[in-house]
Write an enzyme that holds these catalytic residues in place. Structure first.
Site, short mmCIF file in Angstrom:
data_model
loop_
_atom_site.label_atom_id
_atom_site.label_comp_id
_atom_site.label_asym_id
_atom_site.label_seq_id
_atom_site.Cartn_x
_atom_site.Cartn_y
_atom_site.Cartn_z
N CYS A 239 -38.96 -49.62 29.41
CA CYS A 239 -37.77 -48.83 29.11
C CYS A 239 -37.09 -48.40 30.41
CB CYS A 239 -38.17 -47.61 28.28
SG CYS A 239 -36.78 -46.61 27.70
N CYS A 240 -37.89 -47.93 31.38
CA CYS A 240 -37.34 -47.55 32.69
C CYS A 240 -36.67 -48.73 33.36
CB CYS A 240 -38.45 -47.01 33.60
SG CYS A 240 -39.12 -45.39 33.16
N CYS B 99 -35.01 -38.55 32.01
CA CYS B 99 -34.50 -38.77 30.67
C CYS B 99 -35.09 -37.72 29.72
CB CYS B 99 -34.86 -40.17 30.19
SG CYS B 99 -34.05 -41.49 31.11
N CYS C 289 -38.60 -37.99 28.16
CA CYS C 289 -39.71 -38.07 29.13
C CYS C 289 -39.77 -36.85 30.05
CB CYS C 289 -39.58 -39.34 29.96
SG CYS C 289 -39.59 -40.85 28.95
N CYS D 46 -41.03 -44.08 37.90
CA CYS D 46 -40.32 -45.05 37.06
C CYS D 46 -40.15 -46.38 37.77
CB CYS D 46 -38.95 -44.50 36.66
SG CYS D 46 -37.83 -44.23 38.06
#
Length: 266
Positions: free
Chosen positions: A147-148, A229, A232, A257
């Protein structure tokens, strides 16, 4: 991971609303952290010199990659206040807190400058969520880093394309992983990576913010020293490490990340 670990602190697409089931806590970050400490003026002068030298060494090819956190707001203020020829860019991942996104417009209005905004490729985000779900970051480190990669690393690569240098708000004090950071170093692509606040303390950062009335993310008043984010990031408790609120369900060694970790280490 149990459902209440996420829903009791942050929702997958929302911001912090509860900490351990208690009502949202607030405090003045300036009152808590802003302290003048010995050597602050010297550290400030050194930071400004680093920025001036970097701008001179990389005319037209240097950018500040701001996360819009307290440190980066200090760096942006220095760039604007001293009219340094350094562009400013940020990553809008699509799942930032509304308070973080609002800072982009505040920066532009306050300083009369343009912030270049880089977003993930929408098709890649849609495909990732379709395949792995909106809660993928909680399922495994590999999925969280995936996702990162889509939301941060790929947009960063576009931000840095054609650049010979970039400026960050990294400080050694932030974490063990950043304890060896230097004021000027090279990234994996051979670009100069400028970390002008590397020697600053958290007190230094907030003393500067208070002294110069620098705009900052109001989430810092909710015990979030490190803000990423929304899914997170959570508030930290007394005694927890600076970055304990980032990816708090993971092992401490995994808490990056990839933006500031060499690919070999990653």
């Amino acid at each position: 991971m149990s459902d209440d670990l996420a829903s009791g602190t942050v929702s997958a697409l929302g911001g912090v609303s509860m900490l351990g089931g208690a009502p949202e806590a607030r405090a003045s970050a300036i009152e808590l952290y802003a302290r003048h400490t010995a050597g602050h003026e010297e550290r400030l002068a050194a930071t400004l010199q680093i920025l001036r030298e970097a701008a001179a060494a990389h005319p037209g090819t240097i950018i500040q990659a701001t996360s819009l956190g307290a440190e980066d707001m200090v760096v942006s203020d220095l760039i604007a206040r001293h009219q340094l020829p350094i562009a400013i860019g940020t990553l809008e991942t699509g799942v930032l807190h509304a308070e973080t996104v609002a800072l982009i417009g505040q920066l532009e209005a306050r300083y009369g400058l343009q912030v270049d905004v880089y977003r993930p490729v929408q098709e890649a985000v849609i495909e990732f969520v379709r395949k792995n779900g909106e809660r993928a970051m909680y399922e495994s480190i590999a999925l969280r880093k995936g996702c990162c990669g889509i939301r941060k690393l790929e947009p960063l690569s576009r931000m840095l394309a054609g650049r010979s240098a970039w400026v960050t708000g990294l400080r050694r004090e932030q974490s063990n992983a950043r304890g060896e950071a230097r004021a000027v170093e090279a990234d994996d692509q051979g670009r100069a990576k400028i970390n002008p606040l590397v020697d600053w303390s958290w007190n230094d950062v907030w003393h500067y913010i208070a002294t110069h009335d620098v705009p900052f993310n109001p989430l810092h008043d909710q015990f979030m020293p490190s803000i990423g984010c929304a899914p997170c990031t959570r508030a930290i408790a007394v005694g927890e490490d600076f970055r304990a609120g980032r990816w708090w369900w993971e092992d401490e060694k995994a808490k990056e990340c990839g933006l500031h970790v060499s690919q070999a280490k990653a």
